[in-house]
Each structure stands twice: as C-alpha cells, then as structure tokens.
Design an enzyme around this catalytic site. Structure first.
Site, mmCIF file in Angstrom:
data_model
loop_
_atom_site.group_PDB
_atom_site.id
_atom_site.type_symbol
_atom_site.label_atom_id
_atom_site.label_comp_id
_atom_site.label_asym_id
_atom_site.label_seq_id
_atom_site.Cartn_x
_atom_site.Cartn_y
_atom_site.Cartn_z
ATOM 1 N N PRO A 17 28.728 74.635 66.226
ATOM 2 C CA PRO A 17 28.930 73.640 67.343
ATOM 3 C C PRO A 17 30.201 72.528 67.059
ATOM 4 O O PRO A 17 30.600 72.579 65.795
ATOM 5 C CB PRO A 17 27.584 72.745 67.230
ATOM 6 N N ASN A 18 30.799 72.366 68.169
ATOM 7 C CA ASN A 18 32.022 71.591 68.121
ATOM 8 C C ASN A 18 33.089 72.248 67.643
ATOM 9 O O ASN A 18 34.549 71.739 67.837
ATOM 10 C CB ASN A 18 31.692 70.302 67.412
ATOM 11 N N ARG A 25 40.090 67.876 68.184
ATOM 12 C CA ARG A 25 38.899 67.455 67.378
ATOM 13 C C ARG A 25 39.268 66.723 66.006
ATOM 14 O O ARG A 25 39.703 67.569 65.372
ATOM 15 C CB ARG A 25 37.796 68.459 67.092
ATOM 16 N N TYR A 30 40.592 68.181 60.660
ATOM 17 C CA TYR A 30 40.507 69.717 60.774
ATOM 18 C C TYR A 30 41.676 70.380 61.234
ATOM 19 O O TYR A 30 41.977 71.483 61.247
ATOM 20 C CB TYR A 30 39.463 70.154 62.135
ATOM 21 N N ASN A 81 30.924 79.894 59.955
ATOM 22 C CA ASN A 81 31.311 78.587 59.907
ATOM 23 C C ASN A 81 30.168 77.906 60.681
ATOM 24 O O ASN A 81 30.353 77.846 62.259
ATOM 25 C CB ASN A 81 32.509 78.019 60.237
ATOM 26 N N ALA A 84 28.024 71.534 61.789
ATOM 27 C CA ALA A 84 27.051 70.744 61.448
ATOM 28 C C ALA A 84 25.655 71.389 61.155
ATOM 29 O O ALA A 84 24.928 70.907 60.430
ATOM 30 C CB ALA A 84 26.919 69.622 62.597
ATOM 31 N N GLU A 105 30.076 82.108 53.809
ATOM 32 C CA GLU A 105 30.189 80.762 54.575
ATOM 33 C C GLU A 105 31.664 80.281 54.464
ATOM 34 O O GLU A 105 32.072 80.284 53.268
ATOM 35 C CB GLU A 105 29.147 79.910 53.882
ATOM 36 N N HIS A 107 34.284 76.720 55.659
ATOM 37 C CA HIS A 107 34.548 75.541 56.257
ATOM 38 C C HIS A 107 35.981 75.124 56.091
ATOM 39 O O HIS A 107 36.417 75.262 55.051
ATOM 40 C CB HIS A 107 33.799 74.284 55.453
ATOM 41 N N ARG A 114 33.768 64.886 51.186
ATOM 42 C CA ARG A 114 33.170 63.982 52.514
ATOM 43 C C ARG A 114 31.998 63.471 52.482
ATOM 44 O O ARG A 114 31.358 63.277 51.430
ATOM 45 C CB ARG A 114 33.258 64.962 53.775
HETATM 46 C C1 DQA Z 1 32.840 71.839 59.002
HETATM 47 C C2 DQA Z 1 32.136 70.952 58.320
HETATM 48 C C3 DQA Z 1 30.824 70.178 58.738
HETATM 49 O O1 DQA Z 1 30.453 69.365 58.107
HETATM 50 C C4 DQA Z 1 31.384 69.858 60.230
HETATM 51 O O2 DQA Z 1 29.913 69.337 60.950
HETATM 52 C C5 DQA Z 1 31.778 70.755 61.006
HETATM 53 C C6 DQA Z 1 33.013 71.577 60.537
HETATM 54 C C7 DQA Z 1 34.272 72.393 58.541
HETATM 55 O O3 DQA Z 1 34.660 73.574 59.115
HETATM 56 O O4 DQA Z 1 34.971 71.812 57.872
HETATM 57 O O5 DQA Z 1 31.798 70.740 62.438
HETATM 58 O O6 DQA Z 1 31.870 73.260 58.855
#
Ligand code: DQA
Length: 158
Positions: A17-18, A25, A30, A81, A84, A105, A107, A114
């Site tokens: 998501p997002n 964003r 990011y 990835n 959240a 995995e 990020h 964080r």
């Molecule tokens: C994320 C880190 C997560 O905590 C966050 O909710 C994201 C992006 C990252 O790529 O840094 O949506 O996965």
C-alpha cells in the site's frame, strides 16, 4: 554472473500500500523516484540476470495474498516491499509461508531508524533476508540477492 547455461527465471515483485504514491509521497523519506521508474530498473537488471520480472502494486491486502498464492508454478521467487503491511499483516506472512518460495523483503527507508512500530516485520521470519534503507537500490540489491540464492540452491540440488 549469468552465462548461457542459466535457465531463465521468473520473479514476482510485490509492492504494498501507498507505494503507487512514490515520487509524491514524503520525498524526504522515500526520495523522488516513482514506482514506474523502480519497475523499469528492475526489468533492466532482470534482463542482465536472465530473469523475467513481473511487478504488481496493490493497496489491498487480499489482492496481495491472492498474488502470492498465484505465484506457485509461475515464479521461482518473490521480492516484496509490503509497505505498512510489513508491520501488521499475519495474512501476508502466512501466504508467503504457504507457497514457500524464496522471498526477499525490501524497504526504501531504513525501518529501524524510524518509529518503533516500524521495527517489527511479520515478513522477515519467512524471508531469506531483508534489505532496508537504500532507496530504489534496495529493490535492485534484493533482486540480485534473490536470483543468486535461487541459482545457488538449484545448482546445489542438481
Ligand atoms: C516502507 C516502510 C514502511 O514502514 C512504510 O509503511 C512504507 C514503505 C519502505 O519501503 O521504506 O509504506 O516499506
């Protein structure tokens, strides 16, 4: 390094998501890179690694669970990835455990620098490893690590 004797691999890349909002964003966290750019870079590196990369982004947990189930017999590994959902989703963790494909995995941000709620990953225990904090490069390092792992385990078992 790839050579002519390697079979073509197929890797599923899942963005949670997002991540469709990348570029817009929270650029301080990011960066300016968009999801399309990340997917293009993954395809480029995939070609160098003799690997087909199929990417899917969803804001819906069930869509991601379905994609993980569907990856069986289509793909040899998963790069994820989970956004959240990393910190909340037992369902994604269970789906990855069910298909049992090698999973890496990634990020963009360093989740351990964080907020405390980002320090726990439900994905990490069912992944080969995790790469966190290198922006778009996390995905490219993750793809390389995943392909190397699959090639090595295939070679070791033959
Ligand atoms: C994320 C880190 C997560 O905590 C966050 O909710 C994201 C992006 C990252 O790529 O840094 O949506 O996965």
């Amino acid at each position: 390094m790839p050579n002519d004797t390697y079979e073509f691999l197929s890797i599923l890349v899942l963005h949670g998501p997002n991540l469709n909002m990348l570029g817009h964003r929270e650029p301080g966290i990011y960066g300016a890179v968009t999801l399309n750019e990340i997917n293009r870079l993954l395809e480029r590196d995939g070609q160098k690694l003799q690997t087909k990369v199929s990417s899917l982004q969803s804001n819906h947990e069930g869509v991601l669970v379905d994609a993980i189930h569907d990856s069986l017999k289509k793909h040899q590994g998963i790069l994820i990835n989970a956004g959240a959902y990393t910190h909340t989703s037992v369902a994604l963790r269970d789906a990855l455990a069910a298909v049992a494909l090698p999973t890496v995995e990634v990020h963009l941000s360093n989740i351990y620098q964080r907020e405390a709620f980002r320090h726990h990953s439900f994905i990490a225990p069912v992944a080969i490893g995790q790469i966190s904090g290198f922006g778009a490069q996390s995905y490219l390092l993750g793809l390389q690590a995943l392909v190397n792992h699959i090639r090595k385990t295939t070679a070791d078992s033959s």
